[in-house]
Design a protein around this motif. Structure first.
Motif, PDB file in Angstrom:
ATOM      1  N   GLY A 123       0.959  -1.019  -0.038  1.00 52.48           N
ATOM      2  CA  GLY A 123       0.055  -0.017  -0.094  1.00 52.48           C
ATOM      3  C   GLY A 123       0.894   1.145   0.047  1.00 52.48           C
ATOM      4  O   GLY A 123       1.780   1.372   0.788  1.00 52.48           O
ATOM      5  N   TYR A 124       0.497   2.368  -0.676  1.00 55.80           N
ATOM      6  CA  TYR A 124       1.318   3.414  -0.761  1.00 55.80           C
ATOM      7  C   TYR A 124       1.431   4.117   0.477  1.00 55.80           C
ATOM      8  O   TYR A 124       2.782   4.547   0.782  1.00 55.80           O
ATOM      9  N   ASP A 125       0.531   4.321   1.394  1.00 57.01           N
ATOM     10  CA  ASP A 125       0.751   5.133   2.641  1.00 57.01           C
ATOM     11  C   ASP A 125       1.761   4.460   3.409  1.00 57.01           C
ATOM     12  O   ASP A 125       2.551   4.931   4.207  1.00 57.01           O
ATOM     13  N   ALA A 126       1.772   2.922   3.352  1.00 57.61           N
ATOM     14  CA  ALA A 126       2.684   2.345   4.444  1.00 57.61           C
ATOM     15  C   ALA A 126       3.996   2.124   4.044  1.00 57.61           C
ATOM     16  O   ALA A 126       4.931   1.573   4.770  1.00 57.61           O
ATOM     17  N   VAL A 127       4.555   2.383   2.664  1.00 60.15           N
ATOM     18  CA  VAL A 127       5.472   2.470   2.085  1.00 60.15           C
ATOM     19  C   VAL A 127       6.599   3.560   2.413  1.00 60.15           C
ATOM     20  O   VAL A 127       6.057   4.808   2.021  1.00 60.15           O
ATOM     21  N   SER A 128       7.891   3.239   2.887  1.00 65.58           N
ATOM     22  CA  SER A 128       8.596   4.720   3.143  1.00 65.58           C
ATOM     23  C   SER A 128       9.761   4.664   2.077  1.00 65.58           C
ATOM     24  O   SER A 128      10.161   3.562   1.167  1.00 65.58           O
TER      25      SER A 128
ATOM     26  N   PRO B 157      -5.075  -1.160  -8.436  1.00 64.30           N
ATOM     27  CA  PRO B 157      -4.019  -1.614  -7.700  1.00 64.30           C
ATOM     28  C   PRO B 157      -3.230  -0.553  -7.056  1.00 64.30           C
ATOM     29  O   PRO B 157      -2.762  -0.889  -6.326  1.00 64.30           O
ATOM     30  N   MET B 158      -3.362   0.638  -7.438  1.00 65.84           N
ATOM     31  CA  MET B 158      -2.743   1.772  -6.651  1.00 65.84           C
ATOM     32  C   MET B 158      -3.585   2.935  -6.509  1.00 65.84           C
ATOM     33  O   MET B 158      -3.114   4.212  -6.542  1.00 65.84           O
ATOM     34  N   ARG B 159      -4.583   2.553  -5.831  1.00 62.13           N
ATOM     35  CA  ARG B 159      -5.732   3.580  -5.300  1.00 62.13           C
ATOM     36  C   ARG B 159      -5.033   4.403  -4.156  1.00 62.13           C
ATOM     37  O   ARG B 159      -5.381   5.472  -4.583  1.00 62.13           O
TER      38      ARG B 159
ATOM     39  N   MET C 165      -2.885   6.927  -5.918  1.00 63.36           N
ATOM     40  CA  MET C 165      -3.928   7.792  -6.838  1.00 63.36           C
ATOM     41  C   MET C 165      -4.522   8.914  -5.879  1.00 63.36           C
ATOM     42  O   MET C 165      -4.788   9.939  -6.130  1.00 63.36           O
ATOM     43  N   SER C 166      -4.939   8.606  -4.656  1.00 65.72           N
ATOM     44  CA  SER C 166      -5.385   9.591  -3.739  1.00 65.72           C
ATOM     45  C   SER C 166      -4.246  10.232  -3.072  1.00 65.72           C
ATOM     46  O   SER C 166      -4.792  11.693  -3.338  1.00 65.72           O
ATOM     47  N   ALA C 167      -3.234  10.010  -2.844  1.00 70.99           N
ATOM     48  CA  ALA C 167      -2.144  11.018  -2.397  1.00 70.99           C
ATOM     49  C   ALA C 167      -1.790  11.861  -3.691  1.00 70.99           C
ATOM     50  O   ALA C 167      -1.522  13.072  -3.569  1.00 70.99           O
ATOM     51  N   LEU C 168      -1.637  11.473  -4.905  1.00 68.99           N
ATOM     52  CA  LEU C 168      -1.357  12.280  -6.080  1.00 68.99           C
ATOM     53  C   LEU C 168      -2.374  13.225  -6.389  1.00 68.99           C
ATOM     54  O   LEU C 168      -2.116  14.412  -6.835  1.00 68.99           O
ATOM     55  N   PHE C 169      -3.837  12.839  -6.462  1.00 70.90           N
ATOM     56  CA  PHE C 169      -4.816  13.816  -6.704  1.00 70.90           C
ATOM     57  C   PHE C 169      -5.025  14.822  -5.543  1.00 70.90           C
ATOM     58  O   PHE C 169      -5.225  15.850  -5.772  1.00 70.90           O
TER      59      PHE C 169
ATOM     60  N   ILE D  11     -12.780   9.657 -11.366  1.00 72.45           N
ATOM     61  CA  ILE D  11     -11.880   9.175 -10.714  1.00 72.45           C
ATOM     62  C   ILE D  11     -11.736   9.923  -8.944  1.00 72.45           C
ATOM     63  O   ILE D  11     -11.541   9.055  -8.066  1.00 72.45           O
ATOM     64  N   VAL D  12     -12.147  11.010  -8.799  1.00 68.64           N
ATOM     65  CA  VAL D  12     -12.145  11.615  -7.621  1.00 68.64           C
ATOM     66  C   VAL D  12     -13.448  11.108  -6.843  1.00 68.64           C
ATOM     67  O   VAL D  12     -13.371  10.622  -5.674  1.00 68.64           O
ATOM     68  N   PHE D  13     -14.547  10.816  -7.498  1.00 69.53           N
ATOM     69  CA  PHE D  13     -15.675  10.250  -6.850  1.00 69.53           C
ATOM     70  C   PHE D  13     -15.310   8.776  -6.380  1.00 69.53           C
ATOM     71  O   PHE D  13     -15.678   8.453  -5.201  1.00 69.53           O
ATOM     72  N   TRP D  14     -14.659   8.005  -7.348  1.00 70.44           N
ATOM     73  CA  TRP D  14     -14.291   6.800  -6.943  1.00 70.44           C
ATOM     74  C   TRP D  14     -13.199   6.616  -5.887  1.00 70.44           C
ATOM     75  O   TRP D  14     -13.209   5.945  -4.759  1.00 70.44           O
TER      76      TRP D  14
END
Length: 218
Positions: A30-35, A101-103, A106-110, A166-169
């Motif tokens: 998961g994106y948030d958990a990776v340093s 797979p990279m939700r 994408m949250s962080a990017l948006f 995408i934002v709604f998703w």
């Protein structure tokens, strides 16, 4: 190959290796958990070397997003023939499958792109122009195609809804993002109902105005 071209090639290989390992880390944990240290360990490089090629995790996510945009634009050209409303839904579903797979990334990017001091835009940007052009071609290749310039204007409008979806998703917390699926169905139904109105003069004029608002420099 000259010495300088060899150096460029090795540099590209290192960058690609780091990118590949980071993508694997994001997918696994998961994106948030990776340093950045975990990415460095996975790629067997120093953290400093990662920052030499990328500005940080968000920059890596942006590269991944651009890669998905290119893949989606190419895949849209292979969609089966049919009505525009049906093919548009297929394109949107394909896009969400690619992003799922990279939700987290994408949250962080948006979220980063929405900051007032964001270094890069996602809407009025090269990936945006690439997708709006792909949607224009989707319009032209559909059984109920529009002629230019209405096709280009509609391509921008379809891209705008693509981004809103995408934002709604990303915010959708319903089980399995069921609300997003319902929104896709609603948009498809409404598009079919409104499609005959595209022959009325005020509709193409409205689309042209909206397209200029969304992408004034296209």
């Amino acid at each position: 190959m000259t010495p300088s071209s060899k150096a460029v090639s090795r540099s590209d290989e290192r960058r690609q290796h780091i990118y590949n390992m980071a993508s694997e880390c994001f997918s696994e944990s998961g994106y948030d958990a990776v340093s950045m240290r975990e990415i460095a360990a996975k790629a067997d490089v120093s953290v400093g070397l990662i920052y030499h090629y990328f500005g940080g995790k968000e920059d890596i996510a942006r590269c991944w997003y651009i890669e998905q945009v290119e893949a989606l634009a190419a895949a849209m050209g292979s969609l089966p023939p049919g009505q525009l409303a049906d093919r548009y839904r297929q394109a949107l579903e394909l896009n969400l499958r690619r992003l799922r797979p990279m939700r987290g990334a994408m949250s962080a990017l948006f979220a980063g792109a929405m900051r007032s001091d964001a270094a890069a835009s996602l809407m009025d940007s090269p990936p945006g122009y690439r997708l709006s052009s792909a949607y224009r071609q989707l319009v032209l290749d559909s059984d109920d195609a529009l002629r230019e310039p209405a096709a280009a204007d509609l391509g921008v409008v379809l891209y705008m809804f693509h981004m809103l979806l995408i934002v709604f998703w990303l915010y959708d917390r319903s089980p399995g993002q069921a609300s997003t699926e319902k929104l896709l169905g609603f948009a498809q139904e409404m598009f079919k109902l409104l499609r005959p109105m595209f022959f009325l003069p005020m509709v193409p004029q409205g689309m042209a105005k909206l397209a200029r608002i969304v992408m004034p420099d296209r």
